[in-house]
Design a protein around this motif. Structure first.
Motif, short mmCIF file in Angstrom:
data_model
loop_
_atom_site.label_atom_id
_atom_site.label_comp_id
_atom_site.label_asym_id
_atom_site.label_seq_id
_atom_site.Cartn_x
_atom_site.Cartn_y
_atom_site.Cartn_z
N ASN A 536 2.52 -7.21 -7.95
CA ASN A 536 1.46 -7.45 -8.93
C ASN A 536 0.96 -6.18 -9.60
OD1 ASN A 536 1.40 -10.29 -8.63
ND2 ASN A 536 0.22 -10.07 -6.74
N ALA A 537 1.46 -5.02 -9.15
CA ALA A 537 1.13 -3.75 -9.80
C ALA A 537 2.22 -3.33 -10.79
CB ALA A 537 0.94 -2.66 -8.75
N TYR A 538 3.22 -4.17 -10.94
CA TYR A 538 4.36 -3.85 -11.82
C TYR A 538 3.89 -3.64 -13.26
CZ TYR A 538 8.46 -4.89 -14.73
OH TYR A 538 9.45 -4.86 -15.68
N VAL A 539 4.44 -2.60 -13.92
CA VAL A 539 4.16 -2.32 -15.33
C VAL A 539 5.48 -2.22 -16.06
CG1 VAL A 539 3.08 -0.74 -16.97
CG2 VAL A 539 2.07 -1.03 -14.70
N ALA A 540 5.67 -3.06 -17.05
CA ALA A 540 6.94 -3.08 -17.80
C ALA A 540 7.26 -1.71 -18.37
CB ALA A 540 6.85 -4.12 -18.91
N GLY A 541 8.50 -1.29 -18.19
CA GLY A 541 8.98 -0.03 -18.76
C GLY A 541 8.79 1.18 -17.88
N TYR A 542 8.14 1.01 -16.72
CA TYR A 542 7.84 2.15 -15.87
C TYR A 542 8.29 1.90 -14.44
CZ TYR A 542 4.91 3.90 -19.65
OH TYR A 542 4.46 4.36 -20.86
N LYS A 543 8.69 2.99 -13.78
CA LYS A 543 9.06 2.93 -12.37
C LYS A 543 7.80 3.17 -11.55
CE LYS A 543 13.78 4.58 -13.13
NZ LYS A 543 14.76 5.67 -12.88
N VAL A 544 7.17 2.08 -11.17
CA VAL A 544 5.92 2.16 -10.41
C VAL A 544 6.21 1.90 -8.94
CG1 VAL A 544 3.64 1.14 -10.06
CG2 VAL A 544 4.55 1.42 -12.38
N GLY A 545 5.62 2.69 -8.07
CA GLY A 545 5.73 2.47 -6.64
C GLY A 545 4.35 2.34 -6.04
N GLY A 546 4.29 1.87 -4.80
CA GLY A 546 2.98 1.78 -4.18
C GLY A 546 2.99 0.98 -2.90
N LYS A 547 1.80 0.79 -2.36
CA LYS A 547 1.64 0.06 -1.11
C LYS A 547 0.30 -0.65 -1.09
CE LYS A 547 2.88 -1.41 2.85
NZ LYS A 547 2.02 -2.59 2.55
N THR A 548 0.34 -1.89 -0.64
CA THR A 548 -0.87 -2.70 -0.52
C THR A 548 -1.58 -2.42 0.79
OG1 THR A 548 0.44 -4.45 0.51
CG2 THR A 548 0.14 -4.57 -1.87
N GLY A 549 -2.85 -2.82 0.85
CA GLY A 549 -3.61 -2.68 2.08
C GLY A 549 -4.72 -3.71 2.17
N THR A 550 -4.87 -4.31 3.33
CA THR A 550 -5.99 -5.23 3.60
C THR A 550 -6.48 -4.93 5.01
OG1 THR A 550 -4.92 -6.94 2.26
CG2 THR A 550 -6.77 -7.62 3.65
N SER A 551 -7.73 -4.52 5.13
CA SER A 551 -8.26 -4.15 6.45
C SER A 551 -9.60 -4.81 6.69
CB SER A 551 -8.40 -2.63 6.56
OG SER A 551 -9.29 -2.13 5.58
N THR A 552 -10.00 -4.83 7.94
CA THR A 552 -11.29 -5.40 8.31
C THR A 552 -12.16 -4.32 8.94
OG1 THR A 552 -10.42 -6.04 10.48
CG2 THR A 552 -10.33 -7.70 8.72
N ASN A 553 -13.41 -4.64 9.13
CA ASN A 553 -14.35 -3.73 9.80
C ASN A 553 -14.25 -3.93 11.30
OD1 ASN A 553 -15.40 -6.34 9.26
ND2 ASN A 553 -17.48 -5.65 9.72
N THR A 554 -13.18 -3.40 11.89
CA THR A 554 -12.89 -3.65 13.31
C THR A 554 -14.04 -3.28 14.22
OG1 THR A 554 -10.56 -3.21 12.85
CG2 THR A 554 -11.24 -3.20 15.15
#
Length: 764
Positions: A536-554
Motif C-alpha cells: 500500500n506504499a507503492y508509488v507508480a514509477g518508483y522503486k520504493v522499499g519499506g517495512k510495516t509495523g504494528t505494536s502494542t503497549n506491552t
C-alpha cells in the motif's frame, strides 16, 4: 593678689594650678581623639576610594546617568532553500514613569483609561502602577506593533503627556505559523529561546544588546545641552540555515494530519524524513501542531474541555498539561515499541554475520517454542509455511524472525544494538531527546531464558525513539554507515561569515555495502512485489522499499492499561540508490472502517508523501506500460474549441464526455485547465449552457472499490484522484477521502482518495 603675712599666696592663687593641668590633659585627649578619628576616616576613605571604588563609581554613574537599552535583533532562521521560518521585526514597549506623572501633575485617571482602551490592558492595573510615584519605569505593555504604537503616540501628543514613553524592542514572527513548530521552537518575552532551535542555538541567535548612556539632572530627566552621550552598538544575532525543506515539511504535515483525522488517531502521530547518506533531517512533524506566533494558546478542542472546568487550580493544571503535550516533539521525546519495522535490523545483522542467506528457507506453522517463555505466535495464526528470507520479510513473519534472531545469538544481537546506536541518544541538535529502554545485559544474555531475544527479534517489549529507528534504518540502506542526524546546516554572522558549519558525520560502519544492497532489495520486494505486506506504499514509477509495523503497549498492558496500537511504516526510495527515508507512526488509531495495521494505515500515507517528495527532489519516475495506464490525466484547455474538437481531444486522452447545451463551441469545462484526474473519467463540457454554481453533496466512498467510487463521484458531478496506485487491483478499496461524506462542494471538485489492498488482515 591677696597674700598671707608670711608672703604665701592666698587660696585663690593656689586654685589656678589644677586648671592648667586639666587644660594640658584636655589638649592631649583631643589630640589622641583627633588622631583616632583621622585613622577611622582614613580607613573609611580607603574603603570608599580603594577597596569599594568600583561599587561607588557604579552608584555615582547610575545616579548621574540614564541608561537606555538598544535591543539586538534576533537572528533569522531559514529552511534549506532560504525560506524564512523565523524572523524579528521592530516593535515598541510602552512604559510609564510615575515620578514624572507626579512631577508634571498629569491626570492619572486620564492616562490609565486612555492606555487601557488603546492597549487592551486592565485599567486598574495601569492605575496601580501610576501610584508607585518613586518609580521611573513601569511596563504597561510589551512588543506592540505599528498601528497600536501610533495610537499611543497620538494620545501622548493630543494630551501633552510627558510620563508615557515608547521604547524600541523586537518581536519574533513565524511566517508559516505552525509549520515545523516542534523544530523551530519559540521565544519568551525576554527574547530568550524556550524550545526547539530557538533554545538549542540561543547563544548564536540572541545577539548582544547595545546601550545609550546620557547625563541626567537631580530630577532624573536628561540634561539639556550636554555633550556627554555614549552609544554602544547592538550586535545582532547570527542567522541559521536548517536542513529542513519547508515544502517537504508541508507534504508531511498535510498527509499526517489527514491520516490522524481519517483513522481517528487518539494520541497524535509523528513523521521523520531523512537523507540516509548524510543524516540530514528534511522534515520532522509531531501532530497536533500549534501556532508559534501564539504558542501559549491550546487547540480549540482542548480549550473547550478547559472551559468546562470550574475549579481554578484544576483548570490551571489541565491547561499546563495540554500545553506540554502540544509542544512535545514525539519524534524524539517519546519512546515506543517499533514492532515489525525493527525486523529490518534483525535481518540485516543476520546477513552481516552470515548466519542466514537469501537462499535459506524458514518454515512457519503459526508459532514457535522458545526457551523460557510461552510459544511465540505469528500474526497469521495458520502460519506462512515454507518461505525464503525475502518472503519472510514480505510476509512480516514473526516465527521466521524469531528463528533468525536465535541464529544471531543474544550477545551478538546486543553488540549490533549498540553498533546501531539504539542504546544511546543520537545527539541531534534539538532539545528533549529521550533515551531508549532495554533489558540489562545480564538479563538479555541469559542462555537459560531466550524470551527477551525472541521478543526483540520482531520489535517487541523494548522502547526506542522514532529518531533512533529511522537513524538505524538509514544505516542499513545507505551502505552500512551509522550517520549522526542533524538539523542545522550552518550558522552565519551579520557579515556572512560562517560561524558553525555542520557536515555529515559518520559515527561508525555497522554493515558491509554488500549486506546493505541485499537489504535494499528485500525491502523493495516488501512493497513492490504482489505478496508484500507493504504494497500500500507503492508509488507508480518508483522503486520504493519499506517495512510495516504494528505494536502494542506491552508494558502498559502488563500494568493493567487497555490495549493500544501504534501503527507505523518506514519507507525508502529509490531502493537502488536511497535518497530519502521516511518513518511515520500513528499512536492509537481507533477507526472501525479500516483494519488496524501498519500496512493498511501507515503505509499508504508514506506512499502519498513519497509521491510528492520524490518528484520535488528531482528524482524522475520510470513507468512501466502497465503503470502508464493508471496515471492521472492532466486536463487540457477546451474552452473555445468546437464540440467535435474538444471531444476528439478528450478521447485521445482516454476520457469520455458529458455535454451540456447545444452550442457549437465549448464555453466552459469541468474540471478546469491543468487539473489532474483519474484516467477514464467523464468530463463535463458546456456548449452555451450556463454552468451551475450550485453545490453538491460528496458521497460516502469508504469501503467502495475504485470503480464504484469513481462512478459515484461522476454521478454527482465530481472527480476522483488516487495518485495512480492500486487502482487496478481487484482487492483495492477506499479507506480515506479528502472531503468528508455529505459535505457540500462545488461541482467539478476533485476528491482525492486512498486505496488500500485489504486482502491481508493481520497485525504486521
Amino acid at each position: 593678689m591677696a597674700t598671707h603675712s608670711d608672703g604665701r599666696a592666698t587660696g585663690k592663687q593656689s586654685d589656678q594650678r589644677p586648671s592648667k593641668t586639666i587644660l594640658r590633659r584636655t589638649l592631649v585627649l583631643m589630640a589622641v581623639c583627633g588622631i583616632a578619628a583621622f585613622i577611622v576616616l582614613a580607613v573609611k576613605l580607603y574603603d570608599i576610594q580603594i577597596k569599594d571604588h568600583e561599587y561607588y563609581a557604579e552608584q555615582a554613574l547610575e545616579n548621574q546617568t540614564r541608561d537606555t537599552v538598544v535591543t539586538a535583533s534576533r537572528g533569522t532562521i531559514y529552511d534549506a532553500n532560504g525560506k524564512v521560518l523565523a524572523m524579528s521585526a521592530s516593535v515598541d514597549t510602552v512604559y510609564v514613569a510615575p515620578y514624572e506623572t507626579d512631577k508634571y501633575n498629569e491626570d492619572k485617571d486620564l492616562i490609565a483609561n486612555g492606555l487601557s482602551e488603546i492597549l487592551d490592558v486592565d485599567c486598574d492595573r495601569i492605575r496601580g502602577k501610576l501610584d508607585n510615584t518613586n518609580s521611573w519605569y513601569e511596563t504597561v505593555k510589551r512588543k506592540i506593533e505599528g498601528d497600536m504604537a501610533e495610537k499611543v503616540r497620538l494620545f501622548i501628543k493630543e494630551n501633552g503627556l510627558k510620563s508615557i514613553h515608547l521604547e524600541t524592542d523586537t518581536k519574533r514572527y513565524y511566517p508559516y505559523s505552525s509549520r515545523a513548530c516542534h523544530i523551530i521552537g519559540f521565544v519568551g518575552d525576554d527574547n530568550y529561546g524556550l524550545n526547539g532551535i530557538e533554545l538549542t542555538y540561543n547563544q548564536y541567535l540572541e545577539g548582544t544588546d547595545g546601550r545609550i548612556v546620557r547625563l541626567k539632572n537631580a530630577n532624573g530627566t536628561d540634561m539639556l545641552f550636554s555633550d556627554f552621550e555614549d552609544y554602544y552598538d547592538a550586535k545582532n544575532g547570527d542567522d541559521i540555515e536548517l536542513t529542513i525543506d519547508a515544502s517537504i515539511q508541508f507534504y508531511v504535515e498535510k498527509y499526517l494530519a489527514q491520516a490522524i483525522q481519517d483513522y481517528e488517531v487518539q494520541n497524535g502521530g509523528a513523521c521523520i524524513v531523512m537523507r540516509p547518506k548524510t543524516g540530514e533531517i528534511l522534515a520532522m512533524a509531531s501532530l497536533d501542531n500549534y501556532d508559534l506566533n501564539n504558542f501559549l494558546n491550546v487547540s480549540e478542542e482542548e480549550q473547550t474541555k478547559l472551559d468546562l472546568i470550574t475549579d481554578p487550580d484544576e483548570k490551571k493544571a489541565e491547561y499546563n498539561l495540554a500545553l506540554q503535550n502540544q509542544q512535545r516533539n514525539k519524534s524524539l521525546t517519546d519512546t515506543y515499541e517499533p514492532g515489525s519495522v525493527f525486523k529490518i535490523i534483525t535481518c540485516a545483522m543476520a546477513l552481516e554475520e552470515n548466519v542466514v542467506s537469501l537462499d535459506d528457507t524458514f518454515y512457519c506453522g503459526g508459532s514457535i517454542d522458545v526457551l523460557g517463555r510461552e510459544p511465540v505466535k505469528c500474526w497469521k495464526t495458520a502460519g506462512h509455511g515454507s518461505q525464503t528470507l525475502t518472503q519472510a520479510m514480505q510476509h512480516s513473519c514473526n516465527v521466521a524472525l524469531v528463528n533468525i534472531g536465535l541464529k544471531v545469538g543474544e550477545q551478538t544481537f546486543y553488540d549490533y544494538i549498540d553498533a546501531f546506536g539504539l542504546r544511546e541518544k543520537t545527539g541531534i541538535d534539538l532539545p528533549g531527546e529521550s533515551g531508549s529502554l532495554w533489558w540489562p545485559d545480564s538479563v538479555f544474555e541469559n542462555p537459560d531464558n531466550l524470551s527477551q531475544l525472541a521478543a526483540a527479534s520482531f520489535g517487541q517489549t523494548f522502547n526506542i525513539t522514532p529518531l533512533q529507528m529511522i537513524t538505524a534504518v538509514s544505516a542499513v540502506v545507505n551502505g552500512g554507515n551509522l550517520m549522526e542526524p542533524y538539523i542545522v546546516k550552518q550558522v552565519t554572522d551579520a557579515d556572512g561569515n560562517i560561524v558553525v558549519d555542520n557536515e555529515p558525520t559518520a559515527v561508525r560502519q555497522v554493515l558491509s555495502a554488500d549486506t546493505s544492497a541485499k537489504m535494499c532489495e528485500i525491502l523493495r520486494a516488501v512493497v513492490c512485489d504482489e505478496g508484500g505486506t507493504g504494497k500500500n506504499a507503492y508509488v507508480a514509477g518508483y522503486k520504493v522499499g519499506g517495512k510495516t509495523g504494528t505494536s502494542t503497549n506491552t508494558v502498559g498492558i502488563a500494568e493493567g492499561e487497555p490495549k493500544k496500537y501504534i501503527v507505523s511504516f518506514c519507507g525508502i526510495a529509490p531502493t537502488d540508490d536511497p535518497q530519502v527515508a521516511i518513518l511515520l507512526l500513528l499512536d492509537n488509531p481507533t477507526s472501525k472502517t479500516v483494519y488496524v495495521s501498519g500496512g493498511n494505515m501507515a503505509a499508504p500515507v508514506v506512499g502519498h508523501i513519497l509521491s510528492e517528495v520524490l518528484p520535488y527532489l528531482g528524482i524522475q519516475p520510470e513507468y512501466s506500460e502497465e503503470e502508464l495506464e493508471t496515471l492521472d490525466v492532466t486536463m487540457p484547455k477546451l474552452v473555445g474549441m468546437t464540440v467535435d474538437e474538444a471531444t476528439q481531444s478528450l478521447e485521445k486522452l482516454g476520457l469520455t464526455v458529458r455535454l451540456l447545451g447545444d452550442g457549437e463551441r465549448i464555453t466552459d469545462q469541468l474540471p478546469s485547465l491543468n487539473a489532474a484526474i483519474a484516467p477514464g473519467s467523464q468530463i463535463i463540457l458546456y456548449a452555451g449552457e450556463y454552468k451551475s454554481s450550485e453545490t453538491v453533496a460528496v458521497p460516502n466512498l469508504y469501503g467502495k472499490s475504485y470503480a464504484s467510487a469513481k462512478s459515484a463521484l461522476e454521478n454527482a458531478g465530481l472527480f476522483i484522484k488516487s495518485g495512480g496506485t492500486l487502482s487496478s487491483s481487484p482487492h483495492s478499496v477506499v479507506t480515506t477521502q479528502s472531503v468528508q461524506a455529505n459535505e457540500e462542494v462545488k461541482m467539478g471538485t476533485i476528491i482525492e482518495v486512498t486505496l488500500v489492498d485489504d486482502s491481508i488482515k493481520g497485525f504486521y
